[in-house]
Design a protein around this motif. Sequence first.
Motif, mmCIF file in Angstrom:
data_model
loop_
_atom_site.group_PDB
_atom_site.id
_atom_site.type_symbol
_atom_site.label_atom_id
_atom_site.label_comp_id
_atom_site.label_asym_id
_atom_site.label_seq_id
_atom_site.Cartn_x
_atom_site.Cartn_y
_atom_site.Cartn_z
ATOM 1 N N VAL A 1 0.977 -1.219 0.078
ATOM 2 C CA VAL A 1 -0.153 0.218 -0.017
ATOM 3 C C VAL A 1 0.794 1.394 -0.276
ATOM 4 N N ILE A 2 0.898 2.274 -1.090
ATOM 5 C CA ILE A 2 1.370 3.374 -0.911
ATOM 6 C C ILE A 2 0.523 4.450 -0.352
ATOM 7 N N ASN A 3 0.950 5.297 0.531
ATOM 8 C CA ASN A 3 0.226 6.003 1.219
ATOM 9 C C ASN A 3 0.836 7.639 0.779
ATOM 10 N N TYR A 4 -0.016 8.397 -0.263
ATOM 11 C CA TYR A 4 0.395 9.552 -0.531
ATOM 12 C C TYR A 4 0.429 10.822 0.334
ATOM 13 N N SER A 5 -0.418 10.552 1.608
ATOM 14 C CA SER A 5 -0.796 11.549 2.557
ATOM 15 C C SER A 5 -0.107 11.260 4.106
ATOM 16 N N ALA A 6 0.803 10.342 3.816
ATOM 17 C CA ALA A 6 1.138 9.861 5.374
ATOM 18 C C ALA A 6 1.589 11.094 6.273
ATOM 19 N N GLU A 7 2.897 11.715 5.606
ATOM 20 C CA GLU A 7 3.199 13.125 6.174
ATOM 21 C C GLU A 7 3.089 14.259 5.227
ATOM 22 N N ASP A 8 3.984 14.167 4.235
ATOM 23 C CA ASP A 8 4.100 15.324 3.375
ATOM 24 C C ASP A 8 3.394 15.048 2.291
ATOM 25 N N GLU A 9 2.453 15.805 1.827
ATOM 26 C CA GLU A 9 1.391 15.521 0.699
ATOM 27 C C GLU A 9 2.182 15.855 -0.648
ATOM 28 N N ARG A 10 3.524 16.414 -0.727
ATOM 29 C CA ARG A 10 4.171 17.033 -1.787
ATOM 30 C C ARG A 10 4.727 15.531 -2.584
ATOM 31 N N THR A 11 4.449 15.211 -3.711
ATOM 32 C CA THR A 11 4.750 14.020 -4.219
ATOM 33 C C THR A 11 5.618 14.360 -5.403
ATOM 34 N N ARG A 12 6.769 13.614 -5.655
ATOM 35 C CA ARG A 12 7.629 13.587 -6.871
ATOM 36 C C ARG A 12 7.369 12.899 -7.803
ATOM 37 N N MET A 13 7.145 13.593 -9.381
ATOM 38 C CA MET A 13 6.848 12.796 -10.448
ATOM 39 C C MET A 13 7.976 12.871 -11.243
ATOM 40 N N THR A 14 7.784 12.029 -12.469
ATOM 41 C CA THR A 14 8.797 11.935 -13.323
ATOM 42 C C THR A 14 8.142 11.743 -14.658
ATOM 43 N N LEU A 15 9.016 12.525 -15.792
ATOM 44 C CA LEU A 15 8.681 12.708 -17.037
ATOM 45 C C LEU A 15 9.657 12.358 -17.828
ATOM 46 N N ASP A 16 9.473 11.109 -18.840
ATOM 47 C CA ASP A 16 10.875 10.837 -19.700
ATOM 48 C C ASP A 16 10.401 11.405 -21.175
ATOM 49 N N VAL A 17 11.335 12.305 -21.632
ATOM 50 C CA VAL A 17 11.297 13.003 -22.938
ATOM 51 C C VAL A 17 12.727 12.572 -23.700
ATOM 52 N N LEU A 18 12.395 12.105 -25.018
ATOM 53 C CA LEU A 18 13.333 11.484 -26.029
ATOM 54 C C LEU A 18 13.635 12.372 -26.983
ATOM 55 N N VAL A 19 14.640 13.237 -27.240
ATOM 56 C CA VAL A 19 14.982 14.167 -28.132
ATOM 57 C C VAL A 19 16.020 13.624 -29.001
ATOM 58 N N THR A 20 16.212 14.046 -30.212
ATOM 59 C CA THR A 20 17.115 13.625 -31.096
ATOM 60 C C THR A 20 18.676 13.831 -30.982
ATOM 61 N N TYR A 21 19.654 13.015 -31.488
ATOM 62 C CA TYR A 21 20.892 13.579 -31.176
ATOM 63 C C TYR A 21 21.404 14.832 -31.903
ATOM 64 N N GLU A 22 20.456 15.289 -32.852
ATOM 65 C CA GLU A 22 20.963 16.704 -33.425
ATOM 66 C C GLU A 22 20.197 17.867 -32.742
ATOM 67 N N SER A 23 19.640 17.572 -31.577
ATOM 68 C CA SER A 23 19.006 18.775 -30.797
ATOM 69 C C SER A 23 20.131 19.458 -30.054
ATOM 70 N N ASP A 24 19.737 20.398 -29.579
ATOM 71 C CA ASP A 24 20.768 20.972 -28.483
ATOM 72 C C ASP A 24 20.262 20.595 -26.988
#
Length: 357
Positions: A197-220
């Motif tokens: 069981v994952i508790n998102y409201s145990a003590e601190d409600e701030r939750t870290r999230m992750t987003l993966d973005v794939l860019v080309t090798y030619e990009s800056d």
Amino acid sequence: MHGVHSVGDTATRVGSNVPDAGLPTVVVPLQSGLVTAPDFIPDYLLFPGWQYVTAFVVIVLSVVVSKFVVRLLGRTVARQFTRQSVAQTVLRIVRLSVFLAGAAVAATILGLEIGNIVLSVTVFSAVLGIVLAPIVGSIINGVFVLFDQPYEIGDMIELDDGTRGFVDEINLSYTKMFTLDNTFLVMPNSTIRNRDVINYSAEDERTRMTLDVLVTYESDIAEAREMIELAARDTDQVIEGGPDIRVGSARYPAKPTAYIATYADSGVLLRLRYWAMKPYKMPRIQSDVQTRLWSLLKNSDANVEFAYPHTHVVFDDTSGSLQIGGDSADSARHSVATPPKASGETVESSETDSSRT
């Protein structure tokens, strides 16, 4: 023989008031399990079956008194126990105790003795043990859930199967969760203690999230990281910055940060880590971040491009050859030659393409 004859005659005349010749008469009062009424009760109230009516009235009064006692002790118990689930359990026990006391008084009025009740329970305990074993197990696990405090009423939790929702009720036998799909999920405590069981409201409600973005090798890459971080900072319910957030003994930056995760086959994988203020709308927050990033890349002249797989078709001696002819896009034609047959002949097939290759 006289003694035996006297005993036999006496036994046949038990409860009889008619004297017999020369033999003593034994008068035995009629036995009844019901309790006799006190002397101060008028005779006109002693109608047939008054004991049953009195026992019913006692049961009703015990229910009313139990509710009144719970209401009277509610605030005191709530101040004594900070956890709402524990306070509710204590009040349930108080209410049940008052009701059982009234039930015991009603049983006494009906002439039921404690010894008889214990004997009946002993006789049926072996049969009921199989039926009550799961219930008893849930109650024992419920005690551990209340003392371990893995979650509290109002907390947002996630089960191991991905179901998310809010804890609505915790008692000794089960836990009730109000899911995000607007449904109730009732889980016995014997099973929920064996689940992750994952508790998102145990003590601190701030939750870290992750987003993966794939860019080309030619990009800056540097500019791509800045745009990804900007997309997160400009989204509501995302922490823009501030002091580092402590998780255990480690500290992590509160502002959105994009890292180079890995060099993939089709491009560079950038991983964005950001903090959401509330865990209640995480899918929507992530969708808003991605929508904002798409808008930034579309309206910007930056050298940043999303990567996606490309497929190249190769023709060799065994697969045939590709021939392209024509001077304009409207008259472009291509033909594919199939591998030679045994006789050495080649069969060509052609078709018209609407666009020039």
